[in-house]
Design a protein around this motif. Structure first.
Motif, PDB file in Angstrom:
ATOM      1  N   UNK A   6       9.132  84.127 -10.019  1.00 36.88           N
ATOM      2  CA  UNK A   6       8.009  83.199 -10.165  1.00 36.88           C
ATOM      3  C   UNK A   6       8.526  81.787  -9.914  1.00 36.88           C
ATOM      4  N   UNK A   7       8.502  81.356  -8.657  1.00 36.19           N
ATOM      5  CA  UNK A   7       9.100  80.070  -8.285  1.00 36.19           C
ATOM      6  C   UNK A   7       8.379  78.890  -8.938  1.00 36.19           C
ATOM      7  N   UNK A   8       7.054  79.028  -9.131  1.00 34.42           N
ATOM      8  CA  UNK A   8       6.299  77.942  -9.758  1.00 34.42           C
ATOM      9  C   UNK A   8       6.738  77.754 -11.208  1.00 34.42           C
ATOM     10  N   UNK A   9       6.864  78.862 -11.941  1.00 32.47           N
ATOM     11  CA  UNK A   9       7.285  78.783 -13.342  1.00 32.47           C
ATOM     12  C   UNK A   9       8.709  78.253 -13.450  1.00 32.47           C
ATOM     13  N   UNK A  10       9.567  78.673 -12.533  1.00 30.84           N
ATOM     14  CA  UNK A  10      10.956  78.208 -12.544  1.00 30.84           C
ATOM     15  C   UNK A  10      11.016  76.704 -12.293  1.00 30.84           C
ATOM     16  N   UNK A  11      10.256  76.212 -11.297  1.00 31.06           N
ATOM     17  CA  UNK A  11      10.252  74.778 -11.008  1.00 31.06           C
ATOM     18  C   UNK A  11       9.711  73.979 -12.193  1.00 31.06           C
ATOM     19  N   UNK A  12       8.620  74.458 -12.788  1.00 29.10           N
ATOM     20  CA  UNK A  12       8.078  73.740 -13.953  1.00 29.10           C
ATOM     21  C   UNK A  12       9.101  73.697 -15.084  1.00 29.10           C
ATOM     22  N   UNK A  13       9.804  74.820 -15.297  1.00 29.77           N
ATOM     23  CA  UNK A  13      10.811  74.859 -16.347  1.00 29.77           C
ATOM     24  C   UNK A  13      11.962  73.906 -16.088  1.00 29.77           C
ATOM     25  N   UNK A  14      12.408  73.842 -14.840  1.00 27.70           N
ATOM     26  CA  UNK A  14      13.526  72.947 -14.514  1.00 27.70           C
ATOM     27  C   UNK A  14      13.117  71.485 -14.642  1.00 27.70           C
ATOM     28  N   UNK A  15      11.869  71.155 -14.310  1.00 30.53           N
ATOM     29  CA  UNK A  15      11.409  69.773 -14.439  1.00 30.53           C
ATOM     30  C   UNK A  15      11.300  69.379 -15.915  1.00 30.53           C
TER      31      UNK A  15
END
Length: 243
Positions: free
Chosen positions: A209-218
């Motif tokens: 889930x690239x969207x969830x991963x990006x949100x988590x990293x931000x």
């Protein structure tokens, strides 16, 4: 034979966590770089300094204009909005807001940085980076559960904020020194605590889930960015040489 899938699964999980934390540190570093760049540009531009600050020609010190106070409130709004809505936010929007916050912070930090010599700002930054790196590595690698630190650190943080507000009226140098010392301890603790919390987040992030991963990293980048900036400011008050 049953050991092989388990080992393979553990290796894959470790790789996911490592990739997640690389993303967190990468975006945090990008935010810090943007903050430094904006501060450098503003400090070296007479037009921008006159636009945002009131500079005393005799001492060279800068005080914030009404516009900068408005931007300070905008920064707080961005932090609260990101923290509250990031789980449903478009990843590109979350990234843009984080970078916007980092840029605005570079602007609003300018009068603080101008109060100290460039050499002491640079040396304090590197000392902060070393201390931050050590505590973040501890939070990442320790087997000890740091969850119990959370409530104590939060109470300490609230206490510091209250003490800083009180000292705005008292103007006590002794209290300012105590606030800075305790602040360094608290933000070092928060660095380890938040890093471990982010590691746990990386372990539970939905793979693919690239969207969830990006949100988590931000969100992680914003959290550690705030820890670093506050640690840097507390150390600067303790170690910085005023102009």
């Amino acid at each position: 034979m049953s050991q092989y899938p388990s080992a393979s699964g553990q290796m894959a999980k470790t790789e996911v966590v490592n990739a997640f934390m690389r993303g967190v540190y990468g975006w945090m570093s990008g935010g810090l770089a943007l903050t430094a760049l904006v501060s450098y540009i503003v400090i070296n531009s007479q037009a921008l300094m006159q636009m945002f600050f009131v500079v005393d020609p005799a001492t060279g010190t800068a005080s914030m204009s009404t516009l900068v106070f408005i931007l300070l409130f905008a920064e707080l709004g961005i932090v609260f909005y990101l923290s509250a809505r990031i789980s449903t936010m478009n990843p590109a929007t979350a990234t843009g807001l984080f970078m916007l916050y980092s840029g605005l912070n570079g602007l609003t930090l300018t009068p603080i940085l101008l109060a100290y010599t460039a050499e002491s700002v640079a040396s304090t930054f590197f000392i902060s980076a070393g201390m931050f790196g050590a505590m973040s590595a501890y939070g990442l690698l320790t087997k000890k559960d740091l969850t119990s630190w959370g409530s104590l650190l939060f109470m300490g943080l609230i206490g510091i904020i209250i003490a800083m507000v009180v000292n705005m009226f008292m103007q006590s140098s002794a209290m300012a020194f105590a606030i800075s010392v305790i602040g360094v301890i608290i933000f070092l603790g928060l660095t380890a605590y938040d890093t471990q919390k982010l590691k746990t987040m990386g372990e539970n992030v939905p793979v693919g889930d690239t969207a969830a991963i990006r949100r988590g990293t931000i969100l992680g980048a914003l959290t550690l960015y705030l820890d670093f900036i506050n640690l840097f400011l507390m150390l600067l008050r303790l170690m910085g040489d005023r102009r």
